[in-house]
Design a protein around this motif. Sequence first.
Motif, PDB file in Angstrom:
ATOM      1  N   TYR A  44       0.844  -1.202   0.000  1.00  0.00           N
ATOM      2  CA  TYR A  44       0.000   0.000   0.000  1.00  0.00           C
ATOM      3  C   TYR A  44       0.876   1.247   0.000  1.00  0.00           C
ATOM      4  O   TYR A  44       2.079   1.189   0.263  1.00  0.00           O
ATOM      5  CB  TYR A  44      -0.928   0.008   1.212  1.00  0.00           C
ATOM      6  N   GLN A  45       0.228   2.400  -0.258  1.00  0.00           N
ATOM      7  CA  GLN A  45       0.966   3.667  -0.306  1.00  0.00           C
ATOM      8  C   GLN A  45       1.013   4.374   1.040  1.00  0.00           C
ATOM      9  O   GLN A  45       1.851   5.244   1.245  1.00  0.00           O
ATOM     10  CB  GLN A  45       0.326   4.602  -1.347  1.00  0.00           C
ATOM     11  N   THR A  46       0.106   4.013   1.942  1.00  0.00           N
ATOM     12  CA  THR A  46       0.000   4.732   3.215  1.00  0.00           C
ATOM     13  C   THR A  46      -0.042   3.764   4.388  1.00  0.00           C
ATOM     14  O   THR A  46      -0.420   2.600   4.255  1.00  0.00           O
ATOM     15  CB  THR A  46      -1.263   5.610   3.247  1.00  0.00           C
ATOM     16  N   HIS A  47       0.322   4.282   5.540  1.00  0.00           N
ATOM     17  CA  HIS A  47       0.331   3.518   6.794  1.00  0.00           C
ATOM     18  C   HIS A  47      -0.751   4.029   7.721  1.00  0.00           C
ATOM     19  O   HIS A  47      -0.995   5.238   7.817  1.00  0.00           O
ATOM     20  CB  HIS A  47       1.698   3.683   7.485  1.00  0.00           C
ATOM     21  N   ILE A  48      -1.430   3.100   8.395  1.00  0.00           N
ATOM     22  CA  ILE A  48      -2.315   3.449   9.495  1.00  0.00           C
ATOM     23  C   ILE A  48      -2.104   2.410  10.586  1.00  0.00           C
ATOM     24  O   ILE A  48      -1.863   1.228  10.297  1.00  0.00           O
ATOM     25  CB  ILE A  48      -3.797   3.514   9.053  1.00  0.00           C
ATOM     26  N   TRP A  49      -2.142   2.842  11.814  1.00  0.00           N
ATOM     27  CA  TRP A  49      -1.921   1.939  12.944  1.00  0.00           C
ATOM     28  C   TRP A  49      -3.085   0.953  13.009  1.00  0.00           C
ATOM     29  O   TRP A  49      -4.245   1.348  13.181  1.00  0.00           O
ATOM     30  CB  TRP A  49      -1.816   2.759  14.228  1.00  0.00           C
ATOM     31  N   LYS A  50      -2.804  -0.330  12.853  1.00  0.00           N
ATOM     32  CA  LYS A  50      -3.859  -1.331  12.701  1.00  0.00           C
ATOM     33  C   LYS A  50      -4.837  -1.380  13.872  1.00  0.00           C
ATOM     34  O   LYS A  50      -6.039  -1.623  13.658  1.00  0.00           O
ATOM     35  CB  LYS A  50      -3.240  -2.711  12.461  1.00  0.00           C
ATOM     36  N   PRO A  51      -4.416  -1.174  15.140  1.00  0.00           N
ATOM     37  CA  PRO A  51      -5.402  -1.175  16.220  1.00  0.00           C
ATOM     38  C   PRO A  51      -6.472  -0.095  16.111  1.00  0.00           C
ATOM     39  O   PRO A  51      -7.444  -0.116  16.876  1.00  0.00           O
ATOM     40  CB  PRO A  51      -4.524  -0.946  17.471  1.00  0.00           C
ATOM     41  N   LEU A  52      -6.319   0.851  15.160  1.00  0.00           N
ATOM     42  CA  LEU A  52      -7.332   1.888  14.972  1.00  0.00           C
ATOM     43  C   LEU A  52      -8.441   1.469  14.014  1.00  0.00           C
ATOM     44  O   LEU A  52      -9.440   2.180  13.876  1.00  0.00           O
ATOM     45  CB  LEU A  52      -6.689   3.171  14.425  1.00  0.00           C
ATOM     46  N   LEU A  53      -8.307   0.322  13.352  1.00  0.00           N
ATOM     47  CA  LEU A  53      -9.245  -0.032  12.290  1.00  0.00           C
ATOM     48  C   LEU A  53     -10.663  -0.251  12.801  1.00  0.00           C
ATOM     49  O   LEU A  53     -11.629  -0.018  12.071  1.00  0.00           O
ATOM     50  CB  LEU A  53      -8.751  -1.269  11.532  1.00  0.00           C
ATOM     51  N   HIS A  54     -10.808  -0.708  14.043  1.00  0.00           N
ATOM     52  CA  HIS A  54     -12.177  -0.862  14.551  1.00  0.00           C
ATOM     53  C   HIS A  54     -12.855   0.495  14.699  1.00  0.00           C
ATOM     54  O   HIS A  54     -14.077   0.605  14.543  1.00  0.00           O
ATOM     55  CB  HIS A  54     -12.167  -1.618  15.890  1.00  0.00           C
ATOM     56  N   GLU A  55     -12.085   1.556  14.969  1.00  0.00           N
ATOM     57  CA  GLU A  55     -12.658   2.894  15.045  1.00  0.00           C
ATOM     58  C   GLU A  55     -13.028   3.397  13.652  1.00  0.00           C
ATOM     59  O   GLU A  55     -14.019   4.103  13.480  1.00  0.00           O
ATOM     60  CB  GLU A  55     -11.677   3.855  15.714  1.00  0.00           C
ATOM     61  N   VAL A  56     -12.231   3.040  12.650  1.00  0.00           N
ATOM     62  CA  VAL A  56     -12.577   3.388  11.267  1.00  0.00           C
ATOM     63  C   VAL A  56     -13.878   2.699  10.877  1.00  0.00           C
ATOM     64  O   VAL A  56     -14.772   3.301  10.270  1.00  0.00           O
ATOM     65  CB  VAL A  56     -11.439   2.988  10.309  1.00  0.00           C
ATOM     66  N   ALA A  57     -14.010   1.414  11.240  1.00  0.00           N
ATOM     67  CA  ALA A  57     -15.215   0.661  10.901  1.00  0.00           C
ATOM     68  C   ALA A  57     -16.452   1.250  11.560  1.00  0.00           C
ATOM     69  O   ALA A  57     -17.540   1.271  10.970  1.00  0.00           O
ATOM     70  CB  ALA A  57     -15.048  -0.802  11.324  1.00  0.00           C
ATOM     71  N   ALA A  58     -16.310   1.747  12.784  1.00  0.00           N
ATOM     72  CA  ALA A  58     -17.439   2.344  13.496  1.00  0.00           C
ATOM     73  C   ALA A  58     -17.688   3.788  13.082  1.00  0.00           C
ATOM     74  O   ALA A  58     -18.710   4.374  13.463  1.00  0.00           O
ATOM     75  CB  ALA A  58     -17.204   2.275  15.003  1.00  0.00           C
TER      76      ALA A  58
END
Length: 448
Positions: A44-58
Motif C-alpha cells: 500500500y501507499q500509506t500507513h495506518i496503525w492497525k489497532p485503529l481499524l475498529h474505530e474506522v469501521a465504526a
Amino acid sequence: MHRFIVVGGGAGGLELATRLGDRYGGAGGRHRQPRASVTLVDRYQTHIWKPLLHEVAAGSLDPFTQELPYAAQARWHGFEFQQGELKSLDRAAKRITLGSVLDDDGVELLPPRVLEYDTLVIAIGSTTHFFGVPGAAENSIALDTVAQAERFRKRLIAACMRADHQVSEPVQHDGSGTAEPRIQVAIVGGGATGVELSAELRNTAQVLSAYGLHNLDPRHDVGIVLIESGLRILPALPERVSSATAELLVKLGVRLLTGERVTEVAPGVVRTASGKSVRADLTVWAAGITAPPVLSQLDGLAVNRIGQLVVRRTLQTETDDNVFALGDCAACAWPGNERNVPPRAQAAHQQASFLLRALGNRLEGRPLPEFTYRDFGSLVSLGHFSAVGNLMGGLIGGNMLIEGLFARFMYMSLYRLHIAALHGYARMVLDTFAHWLRRTTLPRVKLH
C-alpha cells in the motif's frame, strides 16, 4: 554500503525503517555520508496503525486524517520506499521479487521488480483466519485494511437508513417474546478487536440517531451480538479483565454469546455448533489471525502451524542468518511461558527497538544480542464509554486491574507513543493538539 530491506510497513516495520534511516541512511542532510541504504517495501501507499481499524469501521475515526504516506516518511527520514507485494525470495542470490502494482482500473502502474539485500527484515503482519468455516470469507467482513473497515462503515449506515423506513411494519419477536432489533450486527470473535468494535458500534448508533440519519432507538432497535467460541471473552487476558469488560458490555446493551463455535456464515444468519441461528444484517469476522500465505513459499524458510516464520532469540530465521522477522508474522519463543511472544503492537514496538540495536551490531561485526519480551499488560478500549485492562511487569512491579478514565488515558497513550517513534515527541504533541481541534469541529462519527 550495506543494504537493509524491511518488508512490511506496519507498526514494527515502519518504526524500524524510520529509525534505521535516521541512524544510517541519508536523514542527516546531504553533508552526512550514509552508512547504509534502507528500503521499505509495502503493497500500500500509506500507513495506518492497525489497532485503529475498529474505530474506522465504526466511523469514529476518519482514516484520511491518520494515514501517513510512506513516500513522505521516507523523504523525511532518509530511506527509500518501494511499493509492491512480496512474491518470492532467492536466498542464495540475496534478492526478493515484488509483484506489479495496478491502479483502481487494473492498469499497471509499476512492473514486477527485483531488489537485492544484505539484511532482510520481514514484517508483513497477519491476516484474518477464517478456520475453514463455510461462508465466513464470503459473507462476513474482516478488518485487516482501511478499505475493509470503510466498507463495513458504509454498509452499516445504509442498513440503518433502510431499517428506518421499515419502522411501521409489524415488530418481530424472538422465541422468548422479546422484540427483535430492527438491525443486528454479529461480531464473531471475542478478542480485543471484537470487543472494541462492539462498544464503538453502540456509540455509532447513538450518534447516527442524534444527527437524524435514522429515527431508530439506538439501544433497542440496533442490536449487537458478540459471539465467542471460548467460555469467556478476551480469553488471552486475565479473567478479571474479561469479567470487568463483560459487565461493561452488557450495560451497553451488547449481547454476549460465549461457548458458541460458529459453523456457518450465510447471508443474514450465523449458525453455531449448538444449533443456534443468529440473525445478522452485518457480520464481522474477528475470530483469529494467521500469517500471510506467501511466508510458507519463501525459499525454504521454516514456518509454524499458522504460517509464521520461526525465529531464534536474535529474531533471525532458523534457516538463514541474513533474514530476520518481527511482529505478527514471526514465531518468537517467550522464555518462561508456554506460548510465543503474543501478536500485539507492544511486541512489534519492542522488537523494532531491539533490531535497531542488533542490526547496528551486525554492521560493526559484533555478536547479536537476544530479544526478551517485557509484558506491560493489556488494555481494551470501550470507546468513549470506558476502558479496561491490566498493568503488570516492570511498569508497576506487579499486576493491577485498571478501568475508567485512567485506563482510557493509558490506551490513548499507546498510539501517541507510536507517533513519537515515527516523528519525535515534538511533532507528536503538535499532532495530538491538531487531532483535538479536529474533533471539536467535526461530528463524533463520520456521517457519509
